[in-house]
Design a protein around this motif. Structure first.
Motif, short mmCIF file in Angstrom:
data_model
loop_
_atom_site.label_atom_id
_atom_site.label_comp_id
_atom_site.label_asym_id
_atom_site.label_seq_id
_atom_site.Cartn_x
_atom_site.Cartn_y
_atom_site.Cartn_z
N GLY A 149 -30.21 25.69 -62.32
CA GLY A 149 -29.13 24.89 -61.58
C GLY A 149 -29.76 24.49 -60.20
O GLY A 149 -30.86 24.56 -60.01
N GLU A 150 -28.79 23.47 -59.45
CA GLU A 150 -29.13 23.03 -58.41
C GLU A 150 -27.98 23.38 -57.09
O GLU A 150 -26.60 23.45 -57.65
CB GLU A 150 -29.33 21.40 -58.50
N ALA A 151 -28.23 23.00 -55.96
CA ALA A 151 -27.45 23.31 -54.84
C ALA A 151 -27.76 22.37 -53.65
O ALA A 151 -29.07 22.01 -53.71
CB ALA A 151 -27.39 24.94 -54.30
N ALA A 152 -26.96 21.83 -53.07
CA ALA A 152 -27.16 20.70 -52.05
C ALA A 152 -27.15 21.36 -50.56
O ALA A 152 -27.22 20.68 -49.73
CB ALA A 152 -26.11 19.52 -52.19
N ASP A 153 -26.74 22.41 -50.28
CA ASP A 153 -26.62 23.10 -49.19
C ASP A 153 -26.88 24.53 -49.26
O ASP A 153 -26.83 25.15 -50.25
CB ASP A 153 -25.53 22.79 -48.15
N GLY A 154 -27.01 25.26 -47.94
CA GLY A 154 -27.28 26.71 -48.13
C GLY A 154 -26.19 27.50 -48.64
O GLY A 154 -26.22 28.58 -49.57
N GLU A 155 -25.02 26.93 -48.31
CA GLU A 155 -23.74 27.85 -48.83
C GLU A 155 -23.70 27.59 -50.40
O GLU A 155 -23.46 28.85 -50.91
CB GLU A 155 -22.28 27.05 -48.35
N GLN A 156 -23.88 26.60 -51.18
CA GLN A 156 -23.98 26.40 -52.32
C GLN A 156 -25.35 27.28 -52.83
O GLN A 156 -24.88 27.72 -54.22
CB GLN A 156 -24.07 24.73 -52.75
N ALA A 157 -26.25 27.20 -52.33
CA ALA A 157 -27.37 27.95 -52.76
C ALA A 157 -27.11 29.28 -53.29
O ALA A 157 -27.52 30.09 -54.03
CB ALA A 157 -28.59 27.83 -51.89
N VAL A 158 -26.43 30.12 -52.26
CA VAL A 158 -26.03 31.54 -52.25
C VAL A 158 -25.16 31.52 -53.61
O VAL A 158 -25.12 32.40 -54.30
CB VAL A 158 -25.39 31.78 -50.80
N ALA A 159 -24.02 30.62 -53.44
CA ALA A 159 -22.95 30.86 -54.65
C ALA A 159 -23.47 30.75 -55.78
O ALA A 159 -23.27 31.41 -56.78
CB ALA A 159 -21.70 29.98 -54.21
N ARG A 160 -24.31 29.70 -56.07
CA ARG A 160 -24.98 29.50 -57.41
C ARG A 160 -26.15 30.42 -57.78
O ARG A 160 -26.17 30.86 -58.99
CB ARG A 160 -25.80 27.84 -57.28
N ALA A 161 -26.67 31.11 -56.72
CA ALA A 161 -27.67 32.13 -56.99
C ALA A 161 -27.01 33.25 -57.59
O ALA A 161 -27.21 34.11 -58.68
CB ALA A 161 -28.42 32.39 -55.85
N VAL A 162 -25.85 33.59 -56.80
CA VAL A 162 -24.99 34.81 -57.56
C VAL A 162 -24.45 34.45 -58.84
O VAL A 162 -24.52 35.56 -59.67
CB VAL A 162 -23.58 35.11 -56.67
N GLU A 163 -24.05 33.14 -58.97
CA GLU A 163 -23.34 32.98 -60.51
C GLU A 163 -24.35 32.87 -61.40
O GLU A 163 -24.52 33.42 -62.70
CB GLU A 163 -23.10 31.57 -60.20
N LEU A 164 -25.66 32.29 -61.42
CA LEU A 164 -26.91 31.86 -62.14
C LEU A 164 -27.75 32.88 -62.24
O LEU A 164 -28.62 33.18 -63.31
CB LEU A 164 -27.33 30.78 -61.97
N ARG A 165 -27.85 33.69 -61.27
CA ARG A 165 -29.11 34.82 -61.02
C ARG A 165 -30.43 34.30 -61.52
O ARG A 165 -31.29 34.97 -62.44
CB ARG A 165 -28.56 36.07 -62.06
N PRO A 166 -30.81 33.46 -60.78
CA PRO A 166 -32.17 32.89 -61.11
C PRO A 166 -33.26 34.04 -60.63
O PRO A 166 -32.91 34.86 -59.95
CB PRO A 166 -32.41 31.65 -60.06
N ASP A 167 -34.46 33.73 -61.22
CA ASP A 167 -35.73 34.41 -60.77
C ASP A 167 -36.43 34.08 -59.22
O ASP A 167 -36.67 34.99 -58.56
CB ASP A 167 -36.79 34.51 -61.72
N VAL A 168 -36.23 32.87 -59.05
CA VAL A 168 -36.53 32.26 -57.85
C VAL A 168 -35.66 31.14 -57.42
O VAL A 168 -35.44 30.26 -58.29
CB VAL A 168 -38.26 31.47 -58.13
N VAL A 169 -35.47 30.80 -56.16
CA VAL A 169 -34.66 30.16 -55.46
C VAL A 169 -35.76 29.26 -54.66
O VAL A 169 -36.41 29.66 -53.71
CB VAL A 169 -33.65 30.29 -54.51
N LEU A 170 -35.81 27.68 -54.94
CA LEU A 170 -36.65 26.98 -54.39
C LEU A 170 -35.73 26.44 -53.15
O LEU A 170 -34.94 25.57 -53.27
CB LEU A 170 -37.15 25.68 -55.06
N MET A 171 -35.99 26.74 -51.90
CA MET A 171 -34.97 26.71 -50.93
C MET A 171 -35.59 25.80 -49.80
O MET A 171 -36.69 25.73 -49.04
CB MET A 171 -34.64 28.00 -50.19
N ASP A 172 -34.77 24.75 -49.59
CA ASP A 172 -35.15 23.55 -48.42
C ASP A 172 -34.76 24.61 -47.08
O ASP A 172 -33.94 25.08 -47.02
CB ASP A 172 -34.59 22.56 -48.72
N VAL A 173 -35.48 24.18 -46.14
CA VAL A 173 -35.14 24.80 -44.68
C VAL A 173 -33.99 23.74 -44.00
O VAL A 173 -33.26 24.54 -43.70
CB VAL A 173 -36.69 24.73 -43.90
N ARG A 174 -34.20 22.75 -44.02
CA ARG A 174 -33.15 21.73 -43.31
C ARG A 174 -32.06 21.18 -44.21
O ARG A 174 -32.40 20.49 -44.97
CB ARG A 174 -33.90 20.56 -42.50
#
Length: 240
Positions: free
Chosen positions: A32-57
């Motif tokens: 999956g993909e996310a375009a901001d931090g809020e989406q990243a958290v929500a998608r991580a909970v939904e998809l349960r990935p092993d690793v999140v590649l997280m942009d800082v800014r």
């Protein structure tokens, strides 16, 4: 086992490039993909990935805050994903903020594709990952401190140097390492992952992992960063 990866970056072009790098490896998969931090958290909970590649800014919730939410307040079932922070900016404040937030590692976006793929695998295994430039600066910062301010590692008495020697006639614990273990220690101190060390020395990754654990045990150290610091202070890297 396939490592499941979530991409979090506000630039679609960057996410597309990262997806190409990840999905060209048979043992890695983008879930999956996310375009901001809020989406990243929500998608991580939904998809349960092993690793999140997280942009800082990122707009809104930053990558650092999203990392903190995932690592300290994981709301999903099972273990929290490992967060590997990616950024264009090789700045200390980003490194410190990301690591304090609970990221397992920090890598620059201009890292070679093979290094990025290797970092994902390493992060999935719970091992720390730092860009070589970051590792070098971290070691320089800590080893520049006066000896009295350096933390005492387990098993080391007061007054002993970081390389464990009690004086000029004391060879220190490095003498307990085999020649192959010293080779592994030198490459570890250069910021190389277990997979990269294995390739360089013609060993299996499992064998390297075992040797690293043995090195830490013999030297009375807690982690790879302490081992890298010891190797640099002992002059192993400069003379390798």
């Amino acid at each position: 086992m396939t490592v499941r990866v979530l991409l979090a970056d506000d630039q679609e072009m960057v996410r597309t490039a990262l997806r190409l790098v990840v999905e060209r490896r048979a043992d890695l998969s983008v879930v999956g993909e996310a375009a901001d931090g809020e989406q990243a958290v929500a998608r991580a909970v939904e998809l349960r990935p092993d690793v999140v590649l997280m942009d800082v800014r990122m707009p809104g919730v930053t990558g650092v805050e999203a990392t903190r939410r995932l690592t300290t307040g994981w709301p999903g079932p099972g273990p929290a994903p490992r967060v590997l922070v990616l950024t264009t900016f090789d700045l200390d404040e980003y490194v410190h903020a990301a690591l304090r937030a609970g990221a397992v590692g920090f890598l620059l976006k201009n890292s070679p594709p093979d290094r990025l793929a290797d970092a994902i695998r390493t992060a999935a295994g719970g091992q720390p990952v730092l860009a070589p430039s970051v590792t070098r600066r971290l070691i320089d910062t800590v080893t520049a401190l006066p000896a009295a301010l350096l933390p005492t590692a387990p098993g080391r008495g007061e007054g002993e140097s970081l390389d464990g020697s009690g004086g000029p006639d004391d060879p220190g614990p490095l003498s307990a390492l085999t020649e192959r273990e010293l080779q592994v220690l030198v490459l570890l101190a250069r910021g190389m992952s277990n997979a990269a060390i294995a390739a360089a020395l013609g060993l299996t990754e499992a064998n390297v992992k075992s040797r690293v654990n043995r090195i830490l045990t013999r030297l009375g150290l807690e982690n790879r960063v302490q081992a890298a610091m010891l190797a640099h202070r002992a002059g192993l890297v400069g003379h390798a």
